[in-house]
Design a protein around this motif. Structure first.
Motif, short mmCIF file in Angstrom:
data_model
loop_
_atom_site.label_atom_id
_atom_site.label_comp_id
_atom_site.label_asym_id
_atom_site.label_seq_id
_atom_site.Cartn_x
_atom_site.Cartn_y
_atom_site.Cartn_z
N LEU A 1 -6.91 -22.80 40.55
CA LEU A 1 -7.99 -23.22 41.45
C LEU A 1 -8.92 -24.18 40.73
O LEU A 1 -9.14 -24.08 39.52
CB LEU A 1 -8.79 -22.00 41.93
CG LEU A 1 -8.08 -21.01 42.86
CD1 LEU A 1 -9.02 -19.86 43.22
CD2 LEU A 1 -7.58 -21.72 44.12
N PRO A 2 -9.52 -25.12 41.50
CA PRO A 2 -10.47 -26.06 40.91
C PRO A 2 -11.86 -25.45 40.83
O PRO A 2 -12.16 -24.46 41.49
CB PRO A 2 -10.43 -27.24 41.88
CG PRO A 2 -10.18 -26.58 43.21
CD PRO A 2 -9.27 -25.42 42.93
N THR B 1 -1.07 -26.39 38.33
CA THR B 1 -0.13 -25.78 39.27
C THR B 1 1.27 -25.72 38.68
O THR B 1 1.99 -24.72 38.82
CB THR B 1 -0.11 -26.57 40.59
OG1 THR B 1 -1.44 -26.60 41.14
CG2 THR B 1 0.84 -25.94 41.59
N ARG B 2 1.67 -26.80 38.04
CA ARG B 2 3.00 -26.83 37.41
C ARG B 2 3.12 -25.77 36.32
O ARG B 2 4.14 -25.09 36.19
CB ARG B 2 3.28 -28.23 36.85
CG ARG B 2 4.67 -28.37 36.24
CD ARG B 2 4.97 -29.82 35.89
NE ARG B 2 4.06 -30.35 34.88
CZ ARG B 2 3.12 -31.26 35.12
NH1 ARG B 2 2.95 -31.73 36.36
NH2 ARG B 2 2.34 -31.70 34.15
N LEU B 3 2.07 -25.60 35.53
CA LEU B 3 2.08 -24.62 34.45
C LEU B 3 2.21 -23.20 35.02
O LEU B 3 2.99 -22.38 34.51
CB LEU B 3 0.80 -24.74 33.63
CG LEU B 3 0.73 -23.94 32.31
CD1 LEU B 3 1.81 -24.40 31.34
CD2 LEU B 3 -0.65 -24.10 31.68
N VAL B 4 1.46 -22.91 36.06
CA VAL B 4 1.53 -21.58 36.69
C VAL B 4 2.92 -21.34 37.28
O VAL B 4 3.49 -20.25 37.13
CB VAL B 4 0.44 -21.47 37.79
CG1 VAL B 4 0.67 -20.22 38.64
CG2 VAL B 4 -0.94 -21.44 37.16
N THR B 5 3.48 -22.34 37.91
CA THR B 5 4.81 -22.21 38.51
C THR B 5 5.88 -21.98 37.44
O THR B 5 6.77 -21.13 37.60
CB THR B 5 5.16 -23.47 39.32
OG1 THR B 5 4.17 -23.67 40.34
CG2 THR B 5 6.53 -23.34 39.97
N GLN B 6 5.80 -22.73 36.35
CA GLN B 6 6.78 -22.58 35.27
C GLN B 6 6.69 -21.20 34.64
O GLN B 6 7.72 -20.60 34.29
CB GLN B 6 6.57 -23.67 34.22
CG GLN B 6 6.97 -25.06 34.68
CD GLN B 6 6.65 -26.12 33.64
OE1 GLN B 6 5.88 -25.89 32.70
NE2 GLN B 6 7.25 -27.29 33.79
N ALA C 1 -5.06 -19.93 36.43
CA ALA C 1 -5.69 -21.10 35.81
C ALA C 1 -6.86 -21.59 36.64
O ALA C 1 -6.85 -21.48 37.88
CB ALA C 1 -4.66 -22.22 35.63
N GLY C 2 -7.86 -22.09 35.95
CA GLY C 2 -8.97 -22.76 36.59
C GLY C 2 -9.21 -24.07 35.89
O GLY C 2 -9.07 -24.16 34.68
N TYR C 3 -9.53 -25.10 36.64
CA TYR C 3 -9.69 -26.42 36.01
C TYR C 3 -10.94 -27.12 36.54
O TYR C 3 -11.41 -26.87 37.65
CB TYR C 3 -8.45 -27.29 36.25
CG TYR C 3 -8.08 -27.48 37.70
CD1 TYR C 3 -8.58 -28.55 38.44
CD2 TYR C 3 -7.22 -26.59 38.33
CE1 TYR C 3 -8.25 -28.73 39.77
CE2 TYR C 3 -6.88 -26.76 39.67
CZ TYR C 3 -7.40 -27.83 40.38
OH TYR C 3 -7.06 -28.01 41.70
N ALA D 1 -5.00 -30.82 38.74
CA ALA D 1 -4.45 -29.86 39.69
C ALA D 1 -2.93 -29.79 39.57
O ALA D 1 -2.34 -28.71 39.58
CB ALA D 1 -4.85 -30.25 41.10
N GLN D 2 -2.30 -30.95 39.45
CA GLN D 2 -0.84 -30.99 39.31
C GLN D 2 -0.40 -30.30 38.03
O GLN D 2 0.57 -29.52 38.03
CB GLN D 2 -0.35 -32.43 39.33
CG GLN D 2 -0.53 -33.13 40.67
CD GLN D 2 -0.21 -34.61 40.61
OE1 GLN D 2 -0.10 -35.21 39.53
NE2 GLN D 2 -0.07 -35.24 41.78
#
Length: 404
Positions: free
Chosen positions: A391-392, A325-330, A350-352, A321-322
């Motif tokens: 999202l997970p 989320t970091r990738l989407v934010t960057q 992203a989905g994980y 999740a971290q």
């Protein structure tokens, strides 16, 4: 009356042969470097080393028929040049940073004795000591580089080259030691002994074949690696991604990992507004962003079109999740500069999902395809909820996989 004839090797003939051989190998090395274009792997430096071999033995061959300055001082300078150029060639091949200052100091020390003998009438043993020591150091550096950068899968010629270089380094070192005690040197200055000439042939041929073999091995490795990479993004191709991920699934002990599926939002709009060149630049930028975000143990590939797949080894759901989320934010903070000066902004969804090793007891742990399917469903949910988010996988997706 019977006449018997025996085949003899004349030192002068060998000197001329080594000279021709050196120049021929220099030409071969230079031609290969032109063929490989941007991937020269030290071939130009090796060509210079072989030119030095050819030139030095040519001057030894004409000793007595040419000025002493050429056949002694220049000839020994060319012998000394073989080592530094060969060191630089192997350093380029193995991508090793070598201190050029140290190489220059060793070469200067090697020539100091010859210069002292020629201009100051110093004992010839001084020249033999300095030259022998410097050549031994240079060849020793090469032997160490080769030994550290080849393995059991390397060609036999590479190992033979390593042994020949090491033995030649030892011979030059012994020559330097013997010169201190005034003993007969291993390599006579004028003329070269028959044994030394044969050793010169063996060294020139063996090291060149070994060097060309190592160049070929590296070229094959890089060609294969380029075929396994997506040309545009630099990430693994889809086939390579599944191959590497499948190797993890086949391990005896179940390995935990997370899969993150990533998609560029509204990519068709980027293509429509900026053309396919702008879309390609955006894809390449996203690929670099992903490549700079993963660890060396992770696997990142272009899944297809504007979609990417990332396998994070030994990763928990919280860590996945971290990361997502970091990738989407960057990505949201990125600006892509196009060749025409325009700027492109883009976002990612992203989905994980994390691999379960117990969700399908009767069928064993989840495979990479199972985890990707759940991560893909999470990606579609992220897009339906407005994009630009991570999202997970839903628990219901795992339950469905367990019943499948």
């Amino acid at each position: 009356m019977e006449t018997s004839s025996s085949l003899t090797l004349h030192p002068a003939t060998l000197l001329a042969s080594i000279s021709v051989l050196g120049f021929l190998l220099a030409g071969v090395s230079f031609s290969i470097s032109k063929t490989l274009a941007g991937q020269r792997f030290g071939l130009l430096e090796w060509s210079k080393a072989m030119c030095a071999v050819g030139g030095s033995f040519l001057l030894f061959y004409v000793r007595g028929h040419a000025p002493w300055f050429l056949t002694y001082l220049v000839a020994n300078a060319l012998v000394m040049a073989v080592g530094p150029y060969a060191v630089l060639a192997h350093a380029r091949l193995f991508e090793i940073a070598v201190p050029r200052l140290v190489i220059a100091i060793v070469a200067a020390f090697g020539m100091s004795g010859a210069l002292a003998a020629f201009f100051l009438d110093a004992p010839r043993q001084v020249a033999r000591f300095t030259l022998g020591s410097a050549v031994a150091i240079s060849l020793g550096m090469i032997a160490v580089m080769i030994f550290r950068n080849i393995d059991r899968k390397s060609s036999p010629s590479a190992w033979i080259s390593c042994v020949v270089v090491a033995l030649t380094a030892a011979a030059w070192a012994m020559r330097a030691v013997l010169s201190v005690f005034g003993e007969t040197p291993l390599v006579e200055a004028t003329p070269l002994s028959l044994g030394s000439s044969v050793a010169g042939v063996v060294f020139t041929v063996a090291t060149s074949i070994g060097f060309f073999s190592m160049v070929n091995e590296r070229h094959q490795r890089e060609t294969l690696a380029s075929l396994r990479r997506d040309e545009l993004t630099g990430l693994f191709t889809r086939a390579t991604f599944f191959e590497k991920a499948g190797e993890i699934d086949k391990m005896n002990a179940p390995n935990t990992y997370a899969v993150v599926m990533v998609d560029i939002d509204h990519f068709k709009a980027v293509n429509d507004a900026y053309g396919h060149a702008g879309g390609d630049t955006t894809l390449a930028h996203a690929g670099r962003l992903i490549a700079n975000s993963v660890r060396s143990s992770d696997i990142a590939g272009r899944y297809g079109g504007e979609e990417f797949c990332i396998l994070l080894r030994g990763c928990s759901e919280t860590e996945a999740a971290q990361f997502a989320t970091r990738l989407v934010t960057q990505a949201e903070q990125q600006t892509v500069r196009l060749g025409d000066g325009r700027n492109v902004r883009f976002t990612l969804s992203a989905g994980y999902a994390c691999r379960s090793t117990s969700s399908r007891a009767e069928r064993g742990p989840e495979t990479i395809s199972d985890v990707i399917e759940r991560a893909d469903q999470a990606l579609y949910r992220a897009k339906r909820r407005g994009r630009n988010q991570a999202l997970p996988a839903a628990p219901s997706d795992l339950a469905s996989a367990a019943l499948a």
